[in-house]
Design an enzyme around this catalytic site. Structure first.
Site, mmCIF file in Angstrom:
data_model
loop_
_atom_site.group_PDB
_atom_site.id
_atom_site.type_symbol
_atom_site.label_atom_id
_atom_site.label_comp_id
_atom_site.label_asym_id
_atom_site.label_seq_id
_atom_site.Cartn_x
_atom_site.Cartn_y
_atom_site.Cartn_z
ATOM 1 N N HIS A 126 71.948 29.280 59.950
ATOM 2 C CA HIS A 126 70.749 28.421 59.914
ATOM 3 C C HIS A 126 71.108 27.011 59.487
ATOM 4 C CE1 HIS A 126 70.275 29.934 55.569
ATOM 5 N NE2 HIS A 126 70.243 28.650 55.408
ATOM 6 N N HIS A 181 71.180 21.581 54.382
ATOM 7 C CA HIS A 181 72.496 22.238 54.426
ATOM 8 C C HIS A 181 72.672 23.005 55.739
ATOM 9 C CE1 HIS A 181 69.968 25.432 52.487
ATOM 10 N NE2 HIS A 181 70.686 26.247 53.203
ATOM 11 N N GLU A 194 76.669 25.940 53.056
ATOM 12 C CA GLU A 194 76.420 27.250 52.449
ATOM 13 C C GLU A 194 77.229 28.274 53.223
ATOM 14 O OE1 GLU A 194 72.333 28.477 52.669
ATOM 15 O OE2 GLU A 194 72.653 30.211 51.366
HETATM 16 C C1 LIG Z 1 67.396 30.579 49.648
HETATM 17 C C2 LIG Z 1 68.755 30.955 49.251
HETATM 18 C C3 LIG Z 1 69.843 30.241 50.045
HETATM 19 C C4 LIG Z 1 69.883 30.880 51.443
HETATM 20 O O1 LIG Z 1 70.119 32.119 51.421
HETATM 21 O O2 LIG Z 1 69.717 30.242 52.488
HETATM 22 C C5 LIG Z 1 69.604 28.756 50.056
HETATM 23 O O3 LIG Z 1 69.574 28.074 51.073
HETATM 24 S S1 LIG Z 1 69.373 28.100 48.490
HETATM 25 C C6 LIG Z 1 69.361 26.298 48.812
HETATM 26 C C7 LIG Z 1 69.169 25.540 47.524
HETATM 27 N N1 LIG Z 1 70.310 25.678 46.656
HETATM 28 C C8 LIG Z 1 71.321 24.774 46.678
HETATM 29 O O4 LIG Z 1 71.283 23.779 47.380
HETATM 30 C C9 LIG Z 1 72.493 25.080 45.755
HETATM 31 C C10 LIG Z 1 73.640 24.102 45.959
HETATM 32 N N2 LIG Z 1 73.181 22.744 45.714
HETATM 33 C C11 LIG Z 1 73.451 22.115 44.505
HETATM 34 O O5 LIG Z 1 74.081 22.645 43.612
HETATM 35 C C12 LIG Z 1 72.894 20.712 44.357
HETATM 36 O O6 LIG Z 1 71.847 20.512 45.311
HETATM 37 C C13 LIG Z 1 73.978 19.602 44.608
HETATM 38 C C14 LIG Z 1 74.597 19.726 45.981
HETATM 39 C C15 LIG Z 1 75.041 19.708 43.505
HETATM 40 C C16 LIG Z 1 73.291 18.256 44.527
HETATM 41 O O7 LIG Z 1 72.499 18.242 43.361
HETATM 42 P P1 LIG Z 1 71.825 16.860 42.929
HETATM 43 O O8 LIG Z 1 70.921 17.118 41.762
HETATM 44 O O9 LIG Z 1 71.218 16.186 44.124
HETATM 45 O O10 LIG Z 1 73.106 16.110 42.404
HETATM 46 P P2 LIG Z 1 73.483 14.620 42.580
HETATM 47 O O11 LIG Z 1 72.263 13.768 42.574
HETATM 48 O O12 LIG Z 1 74.578 14.378 41.592
HETATM 49 O O13 LIG Z 1 74.119 14.602 44.069
HETATM 50 C C17 LIG Z 1 75.476 14.348 44.252
HETATM 51 C C18 LIG Z 1 75.591 13.551 45.548
HETATM 52 O O14 LIG Z 1 75.345 14.465 46.638
HETATM 53 C C19 LIG Z 1 74.245 13.993 47.402
HETATM 54 N N3 LIG Z 1 73.520 15.163 47.865
HETATM 55 C C20 LIG Z 1 72.743 15.998 47.142
HETATM 56 N N4 LIG Z 1 72.256 17.005 47.913
HETATM 57 C C21 LIG Z 1 72.745 16.771 49.169
HETATM 58 C C22 LIG Z 1 72.601 17.421 50.432
HETATM 59 N N5 LIG Z 1 71.851 18.552 50.539
HETATM 60 N N6 LIG Z 1 73.223 16.910 51.522
HETATM 61 C C23 LIG Z 1 73.977 15.775 51.411
HETATM 62 N N7 LIG Z 1 74.165 15.076 50.232
HETATM 63 C C24 LIG Z 1 73.546 15.591 49.141
HETATM 64 C C25 LIG Z 1 73.431 13.110 46.484
HETATM 65 O O15 LIG Z 1 72.669 12.197 47.234
HETATM 66 C C26 LIG Z 1 74.530 12.440 45.690
HETATM 67 O O16 LIG Z 1 75.122 11.454 46.501
HETATM 68 P P3 LIG Z 1 75.398 9.985 45.862
HETATM 69 O O17 LIG Z 1 74.043 9.507 45.377
HETATM 70 O O18 LIG Z 1 75.958 9.194 47.004
HETATM 71 O O19 LIG Z 1 76.375 10.247 44.730
HETATM 72 CO CO LIG Z 2 70.155 28.338 53.080
#
Ligand SMILES: CC[C@@H](C(=O)O)C(=O)SCCNC(=O)CCNC(=O)[C@H](O)C(C)(C)COP(=O)(O)OP(=O)(O)OC[C@H]1O[C@@H](n2cnc3c(N)ncnc32)[C@H](O)[C@@H]1OP(=O)(O)O
Ligand SMILES: [Co+2]
Length: 137
Positions: free
Chosen positions: A10, A81, A132
């Site tokens: 997905h 993602h 993921e």
């Molecule tokens: C339902 C269960 C499962 C499934 O079975 O399908 C799921 O899909 S669960 C989905 C939700 N869970 C997760 O996303 C877990 C993993 N994600 C994380 O741990 C956090 O989202 C993250 C990736 C660590 C980001 O957390 P955040 O609070 O946004 O941290 P930062 O602000 O420090 O972000 C760092 C940096 O990364 C950019 N960012 C954040 N999210 C994304 C994204 N989805 N795609 C691309 N970029 C992303 C964010 O903008 C920051 O960039 P800079 O500002 O340039 O540093």
């Molecule tokens: Co998912």
């Protein structure tokens, strides 16, 4: 076929309101939509819009949702993602870590929406795309 990445299951869109997003896809594409599923362990409520493949929609759940910051930065929602299926998630994890990728969280798989073991790779290691991985034997 790769020996461990087998299929894109997905693409996920993070949205401020699951209800609005699901209705839009159902009404616009006559798509089949799953019932919302709250997943407190993941800090999200998800619904799956089955079109050709599957589009996952997710909204933040709880105060510590890992997607709260993403949705705050993207108030209209956005691509969140890509979910790849792998045949052995621990082998895939160790191989990716050895290649320098950051595995998010504790590094141990959690059970995801499809009841599969899932892990996430940092978006900054994959050109701004959160990846993921889910184990599908
Ligand atoms: C339902 C269960 C499962 C499934 O079975 O399908 C799921 O899909 S669960 C989905 C939700 N869970 C997760 O996303 C877990 C993993 N994600 C994380 O741990 C956090 O989202 C993250 C990736 C660590 C980001 O957390 P955040 O609070 O946004 O941290 P930062 O602000 O420090 O972000 C760092 C940096 O990364 C950019 N960012 C954040 N999210 C994304 C994204 N989805 N795609 C691309 N970029 C992303 C964010 O903008 C920051 O960039 P800079 O500002 O340039 O540093
Ligand atoms: Co998912």
């Amino acid at each position: 076929m790769h020996d461990f990445l087998t299929w894109v299951n997905h693409v996920a869109l993070a949205v401020p309101s699951l209800e609005v997003a699901v209705a839009r896809y159902r009404d616009s594409f006559a798509a089949t939509v799953s019932e919302p599923l709250a997943l407190p362990e993941h800090g999200v409520t998800v619904a799956f819009v089955a079109i050709a493949n599957t589009i996952e929609r997710l909204e933040p759940l709880g105060d510590n949702s890992p997607i709260a910051s993403f949705v705050a930065k993207n108030p209209d929602g956005g691509m969140h993602h890509i979910y790849y299926e792998v045949t052995d998630i621990l082998a895939a994890r160790d191989r990716l870590k050895a290649a320098g990728a950051r595995v998010l969280g504790s590094g141990e798989p959690k059970v995801g929406a499809h009841g599969k073991s899932v892990l996430f790779l940092h978006p900054k290691d994959f050109f701004g795309t959160l990846i993921e991985l889910a184990e599908v034997k």
